[in-house]
Design a protein around this motif. Structure first.
Motif, PDB file in Angstrom:
ATOM      1  N   LEU A 250       0.817  -1.210   0.000  1.00  0.00           N
ATOM      2  CA  LEU A 250       0.000   0.000   0.000  1.00  0.00           C
ATOM      3  C   LEU A 250       0.853   1.263   0.000  1.00  0.00           C
ATOM      4  N   LYS A 251       1.904   1.304   0.793  1.00  0.00           N
ATOM      5  CA  LYS A 251       2.731   2.506   0.861  1.00  0.00           C
ATOM      6  C   LYS A 251       3.294   2.865  -0.507  1.00  0.00           C
ATOM      7  N   THR A 252       3.770   1.855  -1.234  1.00  0.00           N
ATOM      8  CA  THR A 252       4.329   2.098  -2.565  1.00  0.00           C
ATOM      9  C   THR A 252       3.258   2.635  -3.508  1.00  0.00           C
ATOM     10  N   VAL A 253       2.062   2.060  -3.439  1.00  0.00           N
ATOM     11  CA  VAL A 253       0.975   2.504  -4.313  1.00  0.00           C
ATOM     12  C   VAL A 253       0.540   3.917  -3.945  1.00  0.00           C
ATOM     13  N   GLN A 254       0.488   4.222  -2.663  1.00  0.00           N
ATOM     14  CA  GLN A 254       0.111   5.563  -2.221  1.00  0.00           C
ATOM     15  C   GLN A 254       1.119   6.605  -2.703  1.00  0.00           C
ATOM     16  N   GLU A 255       2.388   6.267  -2.650  1.00  0.00           N
ATOM     17  CA  GLU A 255       3.417   7.194  -3.130  1.00  0.00           C
ATOM     18  C   GLU A 255       3.266   7.436  -4.623  1.00  0.00           C
TER      19      GLU A 255
END
Length: 237
Positions: A40-45
């Motif tokens: 999720l963090k990668t997608v949010q970035e």
């Protein structure tokens, strides 16, 4: 022709490379776009680079899980109420002679590249029936051209082509359009590549975005069911 303003797209594997490039193109055309990835963090970035939360939705979903994909689709429908375009883009590659390939590599490719496409379509098909939408799979020229060290990858991409083309025949009676996009070398992060000037001769992610946009804009009576694209000048590599 499809009026794209306000239409909603879902792109798996959308945090970088081809998926990210397609997302940017569709956003520039006035669409709302959901992108997914396993972290999720990668997608949010990646989503924060693309645009505001009003037009971009970041989702954590592993396409090897039908439950994950169903939850992703549910979240999109809860946010925007409809789904018009789906691009099954997530994929992995391991390349080795068949006698050296380990089962873990085989199963990861099959589960992601082939079963993952099934999961994405299965989870989204009812929404696409409602919108008379468009499903696209990101296959590869490796889905028609086999090569040494590619037994596992070839198998998955041949499978994606066959699956998507059969799905096209199944779903057109619902006015769902289905297309298989089959690119050659693309300047992406695939297979641990780090895109740079050395990849200038390759197809660029935004070029795939333009293809997706062109497919959406073509008259609905016409269906390019399979699109092969390749670099114009591979001799420049």
């Amino acid at each position: 022709m499809m009026d794209l303003k306000g239409k909603v797209a879902y792109i798996t594997g959308g945090s970088k490379g081809i998926g990210h490039g397609v997302a940017k193109t569709l956003l520039n055309a006035g669409m709302k776009v959901a992108i997914s990835g396993r972290t999720l963090k990668t997608v949010q970035e990646a989503a924060s680079i693309l645009g505001s939360e009003k037009s971009v939705l970041a989702l954590e979903s592993d396409v090897t899980s039908l439950e994950n994909e169903q939850q992703a689709i549910n979240t999109i429908l809860q946010r925007w109420g409809h789904l018009d375009v789906v691009l099954a883009n997530a994929g992995v590659g391991h390349f080795a002679p068949v006698d050296e390939m380990v089962p873990e590599q085989w199963h990861q490719m099959m589960n992601t590249n082939l079963t993952g496409v099934f999961h994405t379509l299965k989870a989204s098909v009812e929404a696409l029936k409602s919108s008379k939408g468009y499903f696209m799979s990101l296959a590869s020229l490796a889905g028609t051209n086999f090569f040494a060290n590619g037994a596992g990858y070839n198998a998955t991409k041949f499978g994606v082509v066959g699956f998507t083309q059969a799905a096209m025949l199944d779903l057109r009676r619902y006015d769902i359009k289905v297309t298989t996009i089959m690119p050659g070398s693309v300047a992406s992060y695939f297979n641990d590549n780090d895109p740079s000037e050395k990849d200038a001769w390759k197809i660029q992610p935004e070029d795939i975005g333009q293809i997706v946009l062109d497919l959406l804009m073509i008259h609905p009576r016409t269906l390019p069911s399979k699109v092969e694209v390749r670099p114009t000048r591979p001799d420049l590599k």
